[in-house]
Scaffold this motif. Structure first.
Motif, PDB file in Angstrom:
ATOM      1  N   LEU A   1       0.825  -1.199   0.000  1.00 23.29           N
ATOM      2  CA  LEU A   1       0.000   0.000   0.000  1.00 23.29           C
ATOM      3  C   LEU A   1       0.864   1.256   0.000  1.00 23.29           C
ATOM      4  CD1 LEU A   1      -3.013   0.869   0.248  1.00 23.29           C
ATOM      5  CD2 LEU A   1      -2.682   0.875   2.723  1.00 23.29           C
ATOM      6  N   ALA A   2       0.376   2.283  -0.677  1.00 33.45           N
ATOM      7  CA  ALA A   2       1.088   3.560  -0.705  1.00 33.45           C
ATOM      8  C   ALA A   2       1.301   4.081   0.709  1.00 33.45           C
ATOM      9  CB  ALA A   2       0.289   4.578  -1.529  1.00 33.45           C
ATOM     10  N   ASP A   3       2.478   4.634   0.967  1.00 29.22           N
ATOM     11  CA  ASP A   3       2.826   5.091   2.316  1.00 29.22           C
ATOM     12  C   ASP A   3       1.859   6.147   2.840  1.00 29.22           C
ATOM     13  OD1 ASP A   3       4.942   3.370   2.390  1.00 29.22           O
ATOM     14  OD2 ASP A   3       6.461   4.875   1.845  1.00 29.22           O
ATOM     15  N   GLU A   4       1.324   6.986   1.953  1.00 31.12           N
ATOM     16  CA  GLU A   4       0.441   8.052   2.417  1.00 31.12           C
ATOM     17  C   GLU A   4      -0.841   7.499   3.016  1.00 31.12           C
ATOM     18  OE1 GLU A   4      -1.240  10.427  -0.856  1.00 31.12           O
ATOM     19  OE2 GLU A   4      -0.377   8.924  -2.195  1.00 31.12           O
ATOM     20  N   ILE A   5      -1.293   6.316   2.560  1.00 27.31           N
ATOM     21  CA  ILE A   5      -2.453   5.653   3.158  1.00 27.31           C
ATOM     22  C   ILE A   5      -2.012   4.857   4.380  1.00 27.31           C
ATOM     23  CG2 ILE A   5      -4.219   3.893   2.846  1.00 27.31           C
ATOM     24  CD1 ILE A   5      -4.986   6.275   1.326  1.00 27.31           C
ATOM     25  N   ARG A   6      -0.976   4.062   4.220  1.00 27.68           N
ATOM     26  CA  ARG A   6      -0.518   3.176   5.287  1.00 27.68           C
ATOM     27  C   ARG A   6      -0.175   3.958   6.556  1.00 27.68           C
ATOM     28  NH1 ARG A   6       4.311   1.475   7.063  1.00 27.68           N
ATOM     29  NH2 ARG A   6       5.380   2.667   5.428  1.00 27.68           N
ATOM     30  N   GLY A   7       0.455   5.102   6.399  1.00 29.89           N
ATOM     31  CA  GLY A   7       0.882   5.867   7.558  1.00 29.89           C
ATOM     32  C   GLY A   7      -0.228   6.618   8.263  1.00 29.89           C
ATOM     33  N   ARG A   8      -1.405   6.665   7.675  1.00 28.99           N
ATOM     34  CA  ARG A   8      -2.509   7.423   8.272  1.00 28.99           C
ATOM     35  C   ARG A   8      -3.482   6.553   9.060  1.00 28.99           C
ATOM     36  NH1 ARG A   8      -3.319  12.774   7.196  1.00 28.99           N
ATOM     37  NH2 ARG A   8      -1.454  13.674   6.225  1.00 28.99           N
ATOM     38  N   VAL A   9      -3.270   5.260   9.097  1.00 26.84           N
ATOM     39  CA  VAL A   9      -4.093   4.371   9.915  1.00 26.84           C
ATOM     40  C   VAL A   9      -3.256   3.947  11.119  1.00 26.84           C
ATOM     41  CG1 VAL A   9      -5.356   2.200  10.032  1.00 26.84           C
ATOM     42  CG2 VAL A   9      -5.427   3.570   7.939  1.00 26.84           C
ATOM     43  N   HIS A  10      -3.775   4.152  12.307  1.00 23.55           N
ATOM     44  CA  HIS A  10      -3.031   3.899  13.535  1.00 23.55           C
ATOM     45  C   HIS A  10      -3.556   2.620  14.184  1.00 23.55           C
ATOM     46  CE1 HIS A  10      -1.504   7.956  13.022  1.00 23.55           C
ATOM     47  NE2 HIS A  10      -2.758   8.363  12.864  1.00 23.55           N
ATOM     48  N   PHE A  11      -2.671   1.642  14.366  1.00 23.40           N
ATOM     49  CA  PHE A  11      -3.055   0.322  14.860  1.00 23.40           C
ATOM     50  C   PHE A  11      -2.662   0.157  16.326  1.00 23.40           C
ATOM     51  CE2 PHE A  11      -2.570  -0.225  10.269  1.00 23.40           C
ATOM     52  CZ  PHE A  11      -3.723  -0.934   9.950  1.00 23.40           C
ATOM     53  N   SER A  12      -3.507  -0.554  17.072  1.00 26.34           N
ATOM     54  CA  SER A  12      -3.205  -0.837  18.473  1.00 26.34           C
ATOM     55  C   SER A  12      -3.856  -2.152  18.877  1.00 26.34           C
ATOM     56  CB  SER A  12      -3.700   0.296  19.386  1.00 26.34           C
ATOM     57  OG  SER A  12      -5.103   0.456  19.261  1.00 26.34           O
ATOM     58  N   HIS A  13      -3.309  -2.755  19.927  1.00 26.83           N
ATOM     59  CA  HIS A  13      -3.837  -4.021  20.431  1.00 26.83           C
ATOM     60  C   HIS A  13      -5.037  -3.758  21.346  1.00 26.83           C
ATOM     61  CE1 HIS A  13      -4.063  -7.383  23.356  1.00 26.83           C
ATOM     62  NE2 HIS A  13      -3.818  -8.113  22.289  1.00 26.83           N
ATOM     63  N   LEU A  14      -6.090  -4.554  21.191  1.00 24.46           N
ATOM     64  CA  LEU A  14      -7.264  -4.417  22.060  1.00 24.46           C
ATOM     65  C   LEU A  14      -7.994  -5.743  22.149  1.00 24.46           C
ATOM     66  CD1 LEU A  14      -9.150  -2.577  23.747  1.00 24.46           C
ATOM     67  CD2 LEU A  14     -10.481  -2.225  21.646  1.00 24.46           C
ATOM     68  N   ASN A  15      -8.154  -6.228  23.370  1.00 25.55           N
ATOM     69  CA  ASN A  15      -9.059  -7.342  23.659  1.00 25.55           C
ATOM     70  C   ASN A  15     -10.352  -6.723  24.163  1.00 25.55           C
ATOM     71  OD1 ASN A  15     -10.515  -9.467  24.785  1.00 25.55           O
ATOM     72  ND2 ASN A  15      -8.723 -10.467  25.662  1.00 25.55           N
ATOM     73  N   LEU A  16     -11.449  -6.958  23.461  1.00 20.87           N
ATOM     74  CA  LEU A  16     -12.711  -6.296  23.785  1.00 20.87           C
ATOM     75  C   LEU A  16     -13.236  -6.658  25.166  1.00 20.87           C
ATOM     76  CD1 LEU A  16     -14.521  -6.503  20.329  1.00 20.87           C
ATOM     77  CD2 LEU A  16     -13.630  -4.467  21.451  1.00 20.87           C
ATOM     78  N   LEU A  17     -12.701  -7.718  25.775  1.00 22.67           N
ATOM     79  CA  LEU A  17     -13.139  -8.069  27.120  1.00 22.67           C
ATOM     80  C   LEU A  17     -12.279  -7.440  28.206  1.00 22.67           C
ATOM     81  CD1 LEU A  17     -14.996 -10.038  25.624  1.00 22.67           C
ATOM     82  CD2 LEU A  17     -14.561 -11.684  27.441  1.00 22.67           C
ATOM     83  N   ASP A  18     -11.195  -6.780  27.808  1.00 23.18           N
ATOM     84  CA  ASP A  18     -10.352  -6.093  28.790  1.00 23.18           C
ATOM     85  C   ASP A  18     -10.899  -4.684  29.021  1.00 23.18           C
ATOM     86  OD1 ASP A  18      -8.710  -8.257  29.056  1.00 23.18           O
ATOM     87  OD2 ASP A  18      -7.147  -7.499  27.720  1.00 23.18           O
ATOM     88  N   TRP A  19     -11.340  -4.400  30.226  1.00 21.72           N
ATOM     89  CA  TRP A  19     -11.945  -3.110  30.550  1.00 21.72           C
ATOM     90  C   TRP A  19     -11.163  -2.455  31.681  1.00 21.72           C
ATOM     91  CZ3 TRP A  19     -15.245  -0.053  28.187  1.00 21.72           C
ATOM     92  CH2 TRP A  19     -15.888   0.959  28.907  1.00 21.72           C
ATOM     93  N   PRO A  20     -10.972  -1.144  31.635  1.00 24.94           N
ATOM     94  CA  PRO A  20     -11.522  -0.198  30.657  1.00 24.94           C
ATOM     95  C   PRO A  20     -10.700  -0.153  29.378  1.00 24.94           C
ATOM     96  CG  PRO A  20     -10.274   0.984  32.304  1.00 24.94           C
ATOM     97  CD  PRO A  20     -10.268  -0.451  32.744  1.00 24.94           C
ATOM     98  N   TYR A  21     -11.339   0.299  28.298  1.00 32.01           N
ATOM     99  CA  TYR A  21     -10.615   0.511  27.056  1.00 32.01           C
ATOM    100  C   TYR A  21      -9.730   1.753  27.190  1.00 32.01           C
ATOM    101  CZ  TYR A  21     -14.137  -2.648  25.004  1.00 32.01           C
ATOM    102  OH  TYR A  21     -14.948  -3.721  24.726  1.00 32.01           O
TER     103      TYR A  21
END
Length: 488
Positions: free
Chosen positions: A177-197
């Protein structure tokens, strides 16, 4: 005992329902992870699993069907760019970007599709107007997403023009993917059962929560939707997969419909259908003459023996039907659809109602409403009293905002097959749309009565797979019935 403990641990820590074919997936996943970690005994591995979030995430990635690709369910993307996006931009009082969150993003195809769709609509300035975050429980999938390089199976629904515009050739036959798209999405780890978010996730204008709740039981869906609702900004929206609308219609958020897209919104957004108590009594229509149907005089209830004979008759397409049903049981809906698609091209050749009904159901679950309606009509041509086909047409009418037609189709299906619970469920949902609590409660009670015997309920559903496991479907009906009783 250890395997039961493994199921309980996965349920507690991941919210995942483990039954039927999922048990085989869990056994295979446990065996693979035990070999990788060097644990010789399941009990010892479970102790490690309970303490190590990374190991839990590694096992989770083996239990889900990572069936993701670019521009999956494109109707949702068109709704974002044509309807919701312009409204949000017009209402934005300051320069703060509109926030979009992709939950269960896997290897990134969904959030990157969102970014590409926004750029296609507004140009590269959209990358400043919208902020896109994405999260998943699987660290390995997140790492692949951050790299932004994909193999051919990720491009099955993407046009050559978009591939050429946004991708370049990478190593090992990948497209990056083009860097201008790839660099604009920010990824993080999340387990939906771990609270609080994480607090930084609050204030989302739109959350994509697609094709993830299918792994959760009823209690977990309620818990997760309540928590995701807290992440939404005022008037924010939550969008689920086409096949997940019923399972997530929990009364916690307002269900809405626009341009054939169902979504859920925080208070203040207009519901899909305004409650109207006056539009509830609908007389089921007499059967109309269709190809292969003999109708004369008043409507006649179909003879149960002739209906059973039609259902058991051998069709040259039964092989394709059985293969498709097996794929559906495995959760591979798109492969099942491909198995049955030749039936849609068979013209006027006799096909049989059952394969056509399953074809229509698969097309509807993939958001192909027009094709689904055509297949259901063809099914009625082969069997004018096909309760599954009538119910599918009722679902399509409800989706199109025509509750009268939905009720008429559902009541005709009940007339044809009294204990066909999917038709009773359609009646319950449609009466609830209309605000008729009395008839909705009556219909929900009928569904619950028919779901008491799980094997009989599966048999009654015919070629239509239940939208949820029977136990979860009972829980959902009880949930809505309790709310209706409380409001009475």
């Amino acid at each position: 005992m250890d395997f039961a403990a493994a199921k309980a641990l996965v349920r507690e820590r991941l919210g995942m329902r483990i039954d039927g074919p999922a048990e085989d997936s869990l056994r295979g996943g446990l065996d693979r992870r035990m070999r990788i970690t060097g644990e010789a005994y399941l009990g010892a591995y479970l102790e490690r699993l309970a303490k190590d979030p990374d190991e839990l995430a590694a096992l989770a990635s083996l239990l889900t069907i990572n069936e993701t690709y670019f521009y999956r369910e494109p109707l949702h993307l068109r709704w974002l760019t044509d309807r919701l996006g312009p409204r949000l931009l017009a209402a934005r009082p300051d320069v703060a970007p509109i926030r979009i969150l992709s939950v269960g993003c896997s290897s990134g195809e969904e959030p990157f599709s969102i970014a590409m769709a926004l750029c296609e609509r507004w140009g590269r300035a959209a990358l400043d107007w919208f902020s896109i975050n994405a999260c998943d429980v699987d660290p390995e999938a997140l790492e692949r997403a951050r790299k932004g390089c994909f193999r051919p199976h990720s491009f099955r629904a993407l046009s050559p023009a978009l591939i050429e515009r946004w991708f370049r050739r990478g190593p090992d036959e990948t497209l990056c993917l083009a860097d201008e798209i790839r660099g604009r999405v920010h990824f993080s780890h999340l387990n939906l059962l771990d609270w609080p978010y994480p607090g930084g996730l609050r204030g989302q204008d739109l959350i994509f929560y697609r094709n993830l709740s299918i792994y959760f039981d009823a209690d977990t869906r309620i818990l997760v939707q309540r928590r995701l609702g807290e992440l939404l900004a005022p008037r924010g929206c939550l969008i689920v997969g086409t096949a997940e609308v019923l399972a997530n219609d929990l009364g916690l958020l307002t269900r809405c419909e626009e341009d054939g897209v169902w979504y859920f919104a925080r208070a203040g957004t207009e519901p899909a259908t305004a409650p109207t108590a006056a539009r509830t009594r609908v007389t089921p229509p007499a059967p109309t003459a269709r190809r292969g149907a003999r109708v004369s005089g008043a409507a006649t209830r179909p003879d149960s023996r002739s209906s059973a004979a039609r259902r058991s008759a051998i069709s040259p397409h039964d092989g394709a039907l059985e293969r498709a049903l097996e794929l559906v049981r495995e959760g591979r809906l798109e492969r099942a659809l491909q198995e049955l698609l030749p039936l849609a091209e068979s013209g006027s050749d006799p096909v049989g109602a059952r394969p056509l009904v399953l074809l229509a159901w698969l097309q509807l679950e993939q958001g192909q409403a027009q094709a689904a309606g055509a297949a259901a009509e063809r099914a009625l041509g082969d069997d004018p009293w096909s309760a599954p086909a009538l119910t599918l047409l009722g679902r399509l009418a409800r989706l199109a905002g025509d509750p009268d037609a939905a009720i008429a189709h559902a009541r005709r299906a009940v007339y044809a097959q009294t204990a066909f619970w999917p038709a009773h469920l359609l009646l319950a949902e449609t009466y609830r749309d209309l605000g008729n609590r009395t008839l909705a409660r009556r219909a929900y009670r009928s569904v619950l009565q028919q779901l008491d015997d799980e094997s009989a309920a599966m048999e009654q559903a015919g070629p239509l797979p239940p939208p949820l496991p029977i136990s979860d479907l009972r829980a959902l009906c009880q949930f809505h019935l309790a709310r209706l009783d409380a409001a009475a």
